[in-house]
Write a protein that holds these residues in place. Structure first.
Motif, PDB file in Angstrom:
ATOM      1  N   THR A 288       0.834  -1.196   0.000  1.00 50.35           N
ATOM      2  CA  THR A 288       0.000   0.000   0.000  1.00 50.35           C
ATOM      3  C   THR A 288       0.866   1.243   0.000  1.00 50.35           C
ATOM      4  OG1 THR A 288      -0.139  -0.114   2.430  1.00 50.35           O
ATOM      5  CG2 THR A 288      -1.953  -1.092   1.172  1.00 50.35           C
ATOM      6  N   ALA A 289       0.222   2.383  -0.119  1.00 49.78           N
ATOM      7  CA  ALA A 289       0.931   3.666  -0.117  1.00 49.78           C
ATOM      8  C   ALA A 289       0.010   4.731   0.449  1.00 49.78           C
ATOM      9  CB  ALA A 289       1.373   4.034  -1.538  1.00 49.78           C
ATOM     10  N   GLY A 290       0.589   5.894   0.724  1.00 46.79           N
ATOM     11  CA  GLY A 290      -0.193   7.043   1.152  1.00 46.79           C
ATOM     12  C   GLY A 290      -0.931   6.843   2.446  1.00 46.79           C
ATOM     13  N   GLU A 291      -2.208   7.281   2.456  1.00 46.40           N
ATOM     14  CA  GLU A 291      -3.002   7.269   3.683  1.00 46.40           C
ATOM     15  C   GLU A 291      -3.252   5.851   4.182  1.00 46.40           C
ATOM     16  OE1 GLU A 291      -7.388   8.829   5.221  1.00 46.40           O
ATOM     17  OE2 GLU A 291      -6.504   9.662   3.393  1.00 46.40           O
ATOM     18  N   GLU A 292      -3.481   4.911   3.267  1.00 46.17           N
ATOM     19  CA  GLU A 292      -3.719   3.528   3.682  1.00 46.17           C
ATOM     20  C   GLU A 292      -2.499   2.956   4.393  1.00 46.17           C
ATOM     21  OE1 GLU A 292      -4.882   1.242   0.280  1.00 46.17           O
ATOM     22  OE2 GLU A 292      -7.025   1.473   0.749  1.00 46.17           O
ATOM     23  N   ARG A 293      -1.338   3.198   3.831  1.00 39.01           N
ATOM     24  CA  ARG A 293      -0.115   2.695   4.459  1.00 39.01           C
ATOM     25  C   ARG A 293       0.064   3.300   5.845  1.00 39.01           C
ATOM     26  NH1 ARG A 293       6.072   2.742   2.094  1.00 39.01           N
ATOM     27  NH2 ARG A 293       5.376   0.823   1.113  1.00 39.01           N
ATOM     28  N   GLU A 294      -0.202   4.586   5.988  1.00 45.11           N
ATOM     29  CA  GLU A 294      -0.038   5.241   7.284  1.00 45.11           C
ATOM     30  C   GLU A 294      -1.022   4.665   8.303  1.00 45.11           C
ATOM     31  OE1 GLU A 294       1.186   7.694  10.398  1.00 45.11           O
ATOM     32  OE2 GLU A 294       2.159   6.944   8.580  1.00 45.11           O
ATOM     33  N   THR A 295      -2.245   4.371   7.869  1.00 45.31           N
ATOM     34  CA  THR A 295      -3.231   3.771   8.773  1.00 45.31           C
ATOM     35  C   THR A 295      -2.749   2.431   9.300  1.00 45.31           C
ATOM     36  OG1 THR A 295      -5.081   4.867   7.647  1.00 45.31           O
ATOM     37  CG2 THR A 295      -5.597   2.898   8.951  1.00 45.31           C
ATOM     38  N   VAL A 296      -2.198   1.617   8.418  1.00 46.94           N
ATOM     39  CA  VAL A 296      -1.705   0.296   8.823  1.00 46.94           C
ATOM     40  C   VAL A 296      -0.481   0.455   9.723  1.00 46.94           C
ATOM     41  CG1 VAL A 296      -0.852  -1.925   8.015  1.00 46.94           C
ATOM     42  CG2 VAL A 296      -2.613  -0.722   6.719  1.00 46.94           C
ATOM     43  N   ARG A 297       0.389   1.393   9.384  1.00 50.66           N
ATOM     44  CA  ARG A 297       1.578   1.619  10.223  1.00 50.66           C
ATOM     45  C   ARG A 297       1.164   1.990  11.645  1.00 50.66           C
ATOM     46  NH1 ARG A 297       4.439   5.170  12.736  1.00 50.66           N
ATOM     47  NH2 ARG A 297       2.893   6.794  12.286  1.00 50.66           N
ATOM     48  N   GLN A 298       0.193   2.888  11.760  1.00 50.03           N
ATOM     49  CA  GLN A 298      -0.246   3.313  13.089  1.00 50.03           C
ATOM     50  C   GLN A 298      -0.830   2.147  13.881  1.00 50.03           C
ATOM     51  OE1 GLN A 298      -2.933   6.619  12.555  1.00 50.03           O
ATOM     52  NE2 GLN A 298      -1.312   8.032  11.916  1.00 50.03           N
ATOM     53  N   ARG A 299      -1.601   1.280  13.192  1.00 56.85           N
ATOM     54  CA  ARG A 299      -2.172   0.129  13.895  1.00 56.85           C
ATOM     55  C   ARG A 299      -1.068  -0.829  14.350  1.00 56.85           C
ATOM     56  NH1 ARG A 299      -7.153  -2.161  13.751  1.00 56.85           N
ATOM     57  NH2 ARG A 299      -7.767   0.032  13.807  1.00 56.85           N
ATOM     58  N   LEU A 300      -0.067  -1.040  13.500  1.00 53.13           N
ATOM     59  CA  LEU A 300       1.046  -1.899  13.881  1.00 53.13           C
ATOM     60  C   LEU A 300       1.740  -1.363  15.126  1.00 53.13           C
ATOM     61  CD1 LEU A 300       3.076  -3.179  10.778  1.00 53.13           C
ATOM     62  CD2 LEU A 300       2.445  -4.491  12.807  1.00 53.13           C
ATOM     63  N   VAL A 301       2.016  -0.058  15.135  1.00 55.00           N
ATOM     64  CA  VAL A 301       2.690   0.544  16.284  1.00 55.00           C
ATOM     65  C   VAL A 301       1.838   0.382  17.542  1.00 55.00           C
ATOM     66  CG1 VAL A 301       3.489   2.734  17.273  1.00 55.00           C
ATOM     67  CG2 VAL A 301       4.040   2.165  14.907  1.00 55.00           C
ATOM     68  N   GLU A 302       0.538   0.529  17.392  1.00 61.55           N
ATOM     69  CA  GLU A 302      -0.362   0.355  18.534  1.00 61.55           C
ATOM     70  C   GLU A 302      -0.318  -1.082  19.050  1.00 61.55           C
ATOM     71  OE1 GLU A 302      -5.138   0.851  19.552  1.00 61.55           O
ATOM     72  OE2 GLU A 302      -4.270   1.829  17.783  1.00 61.55           O
ATOM     73  N   LEU A 303      -0.305  -2.033  18.130  1.00 62.87           N
ATOM     74  CA  LEU A 303      -0.247  -3.435  18.542  1.00 62.87           C
ATOM     75  C   LEU A 303       1.106  -3.791  19.144  1.00 62.87           C
ATOM     76  CD1 LEU A 303      -2.178  -5.165  15.616  1.00 62.87           C
ATOM     77  CD2 LEU A 303      -3.011  -4.589  17.903  1.00 62.87           C
ATOM     78  N   PHE A 304       2.166  -3.121  18.704  1.00 62.88           N
ATOM     79  CA  PHE A 304       3.465  -3.314  19.352  1.00 62.88           C
ATOM     80  C   PHE A 304       3.348  -3.001  20.842  1.00 62.88           C
ATOM     81  CE2 PHE A 304       6.009  -2.200  15.238  1.00 62.88           C
ATOM     82  CZ  PHE A 304       5.707  -3.443  14.726  1.00 62.88           C
ATOM     83  N   GLY A 305       2.652  -1.903  21.155  1.00 64.68           N
ATOM     84  CA  GLY A 305       2.478  -1.522  22.552  1.00 64.68           C
ATOM     85  C   GLY A 305       1.637  -2.510  23.326  1.00 64.68           C
ATOM     86  N   VAL A 306       0.628  -3.089  22.668  1.00 61.12           N
ATOM     87  CA  VAL A 306      -0.223  -4.072  23.329  1.00 61.12           C
ATOM     88  C   VAL A 306       0.584  -5.298  23.735  1.00 61.12           C
ATOM     89  CG1 VAL A 306      -2.134  -5.682  22.961  1.00 61.12           C
ATOM     90  CG2 VAL A 306      -2.344  -3.306  22.210  1.00 61.12           C
ATOM     91  N   VAL A 307       1.445  -5.759  22.831  1.00 61.82           N
ATOM     92  CA  VAL A 307       2.230  -6.965  23.101  1.00 61.82           C
ATOM     93  C   VAL A 307       3.380  -6.678  24.058  1.00 61.82           C
ATOM     94  CG1 VAL A 307       3.651  -8.777  22.040  1.00 61.82           C
ATOM     95  CG2 VAL A 307       1.585  -7.961  20.887  1.00 61.82           C
TER      96      VAL A 307
END
Length: 326
Positions: A288-307
Motif C-alpha cells: 500500500t501507499a499514502g493514507e492507507e499505508r499510514e493507517t496500517v503503520r499506526q495500527r502496527l505501532v499500537e499493537l506493538f504496545g499491546v504486546v
C-alpha cells in the motif's frame, strides 16, 4: 565459566524473561470468545487485573542452605528442576554479592531454576565434598548429579546464556519441571485512576476503563503505563464487537480490503497469534501507499504496545517495518 555437557545447547533467551507491557491491563487472550473464534493465548505474558505477572518483582526462587538436611532437600528438588548452588563465605563479601546477582537472574526464569546458597564456613563438609577451592563456587545439580559451572565471579550478562544451556541439558535428562517461589511480594498499589480502570474492566465496563486511562494520560502525559493499557482496552473494544468468522472471510475474499486486514490482525493479537498479525500487517504495508499505508503503520505501532516493546516478536516486526517503509 564452564559447563560439562558434551553438546552445549544453542543459547536462547528464557521464555518468561519478557515482562508484561502494562501493569494492571486486561488479559486479552482470556477476555472473550469473539464471534465464535477462540484463540489460544501464546502472546507475551499479560498482567492480570491485580497487577500480577509471571516473574513479578519480589518473587524469589532462592533457598539459603543452613544445614545438611536443607541441602538434601534442594538436592531432591534437582529431580524436578535444575538447582544452581552458589557457595559463599562470610569472609568474602564479593561472594555474597555475587550470590545476590545470581539470585536476581534465577528469578527471571520464573521457577524453571532454583537457587541454593550455602556458606562453606557453616557447612565445611559440603565444601569438602564438592572440592571447593575458592568462593564463590557455582555448581549445578540435575537429578542429584553435580555439573560444575564456575569457581569465581562472572559477568552478569553471561549468566542467562549459561542458565539457558543448563535448562537444555536438564531437559535432555528428563528434568523440566517448575517450583513455586520461596517468597512472593505483594504488588504495589496501583495509582487511583489505574485502579479505577481495573475495577471497570473487572465489571465489564470497557468504556469506563478507557475513560479512566484517558484521564490518567491527561493528568500525566508521560504516563506510559496508562498509554499502553489504553491501547489494550481499545483493542479489546474492537474485537468484542466483531463477528470473527465474517471478518476472516472478508479478509480472505479481498486481500486489498485494508479494514478487514486490520480487523483480522486485531483478532490474532487478542487470541495470542501475534506473529500472524504482524506478518499480515507488514504485508499490507509493503503493498500500500499514502493514507492507507499510514493507517496500517499506526495500527502496527499500537499493537506493538499491546504486546510489549521488549517482546522479541515486536523487536523483529519493528525492524521489518522500518525496512518496509524506507
Amino acid at each position: 565459566m564452564s559447563m560439562n555437557p558434551q553438546n552445549p545447547a544453542a543459547r536462547a533467551q528464557p521464555d518468561d524473561a519478557v515482562p508484561a507491557s502494562v501493569r494492571g491491563a486486561v488479559d486479552l487472550g482470556a477476555a472473550a470468545t469473539v464471534g465464535g473464534h477462540a484463540g489460544t493465548n501464546s502472546a507475551a505474558p499479560q498482567a492480570g487485573p491485580d497487577g500480577s505477572t509471571p516473574g513479578d518483582a519480589g518473587a524469589s526462587y532462592r533457598r539459603d542452605v543452613g544445614d545438611i538436611q536443607q541441602f538434601q532437600e534442594v538436592a531432591e528438588l534437582s529431580a524436578q528442576v535444575p538447582v544452581v548452588l552458589v557457595l559463599t563465605a562470610s569472609y568474602s563479601p564479593e561472594s555474597t554479592q555475587f550470590a545476590d546477582q545470581v539470585s536476581a537472574e534465577i528469578d527471571r526464569f520464573d521457577g524453571r531454576l532454583l537457587l541454593a546458597v550455602a556458606d562453606i564456613e557453616r557447612l565445611p563438609e559440603m565444601a569438602q565434598a564438592l572440592q571447593v577451592q575458592s568462593v564463590p563456587t557455582v555448581v549445578a545439580m540435575i537429578g542429584g548429579r553435580p555439573v560444575p559451572i564456575a569457581q569465581s565471579t562472572v559477568p552478569v550478562e553471561q549468566l542467562a546464556p549459561v542458565f539457558t544451556e543448563l535448562l537444555t541439558l536438564a531437559e535432555q535428562n528428563g528434568v523440566n519441571g517448575r517450583v513455586e517461589p520461596t517468597t512472593s511480594a505483594e504488588p504495589e498499589p496501583l495509582p487511583p485512576l489505574h485502579q479505577e480502570a481495573v475495577d471497570k474492566l473487572e465489571a465489564g465496563d470497557l468504556d469506563g476503563a478507557q475513560a479512566a486511562y484517558e484521564q490518567a494520560i491527561r493528568e500525566n502525559p508521560g504516563d506510559n503505563q496508562a498509554k499502553l493499557a489504553l491501547a489494550q482496552v481499545q483493542l479489546l473494544k474492537r474485537v468484542t464487537t466483531m463477528d470473527a468468522n465474517a471478518v476472516r472471510k472478508a479478509a480472505a475474499d479481498d486481500p486489498a480490503d485494508v479494514t478487514a486486514q486490520l480487523d483480522v490482525a486485531d483478532l490474532d493479537v487478542s487470541g495470542g497469534h501475534v506473529e500472524d498479525a504482524f506478518r499480515r500487517l507488514l504485508d499490507v504495508v509493503r503493498r500500500t501507499a499514502g493514507e492507507e499505508r499510514e493507517t496500517v503503520r499506526q495500527r502496527l505501532v499500537e499493537l506493538f504496545g499491546v504486546v510489549g516493546a521488549e517482546d522479541p516478536r515486536v523487536v523483529s516486526a519493528r525492524s521489518q517495518l522500518m525496512r518496509a517503509l524506507f
